[in-house]
Design a protein around this motif. Sequence first.
Motif, PDB file in Angstrom:
ATOM      1  N   ASP A   1      40.927  16.287  43.941  1.00 39.92           N
ATOM      2  CA  ASP A   1      39.734  16.951  44.143  1.00 39.92           C
ATOM      3  C   ASP A   1      38.708  16.023  45.167  1.00 39.92           C
TER       4      ASP A   1
ATOM      5  N   ASN B   1      34.192  21.827  44.658  1.00 39.96           N
ATOM      6  CA  ASN B   1      34.938  23.291  44.637  1.00 39.96           C
ATOM      7  C   ASN B   1      36.105  23.114  45.597  1.00 39.96           C
ATOM      8  N   SER B   2      36.737  22.061  46.016  1.00 35.81           N
ATOM      9  CA  SER B   2      37.692  21.782  47.048  1.00 35.81           C
ATOM     10  C   SER B   2      38.630  20.766  46.319  1.00 35.81           C
ATOM     11  N   ALA B   3      39.909  20.944  47.033  1.00 38.20           N
ATOM     12  CA  ALA B   3      40.943  19.815  46.833  1.00 38.20           C
ATOM     13  C   ALA B   3      42.101  19.806  47.984  1.00 38.20           C
TER      14      ALA B   3
END
Length: 239
Positions: A96, A100-102
């Motif tokens: 991550d 909210n992103s990875a």
Amino acid sequence: MLKKVLPAAIAASVLAGATATTVQAAEISANVALVSDYRFRGISQSDEDIAIQGGFDLAFDNGIYIGTWGSSVDFDSVDGFDGSLELDYYIGWGMDVGENSAIDVGYLYYDYPGDDGDNGDYQEIYGSFSWHDLTLGMAYSDDYYGGTDKFFYYYADYSWGFAENWSLDFHVGFNDLDEDGGFLSDGEDSYTDYSVGLTWSVMGVDLGATYVGTTLDEDEVFGTDWGEDTVVVSISKSM
């Protein structure tokens, strides 16, 4: 020969460097599936027939993962590609990078042990970035399937969970072959694949129905219609 040695060597170095505590903290998972047609990047790998699939994964707390996945295949109509099994070996790292992103990067080796020779075997490196339900990614092979030289794959996926245990999934990918022709019979060096799928879960079992298509014309893949649009239904279980 180097391609066959690489997956085992990489896996051995990762596991050898892991401490006993790390190994104990690793998470093991498995999956099994039955599909009406094994479609890979829009093209049938099972002669438009049923395929059995399954795999195992080992994931560590530091984001490193290693695994294998297999499927029954059927290329009997193509000389030299007469095996009935595909085995994939992969190692990667995912993490991550925000709320909210990875990101995810890795190495993947495709093995067809029953083939007459190793024309089907190839390797890829891949990477992707996910933000909320959208994923953008790419893969690169220095010598793609069937000895077709360099290959780039760019794709976008979007998954919309519109109700509990229900999901609508969209995919589009661009396949860029460095060598004209290759496994494409009419001398094409690129094509687009796309799909729209509905998945839902019932008592821990995942069911799916996916419309899969490509921009290939009839008989463009090894002189077959393996690239024609179709609907694939599936039943799978993760453990």
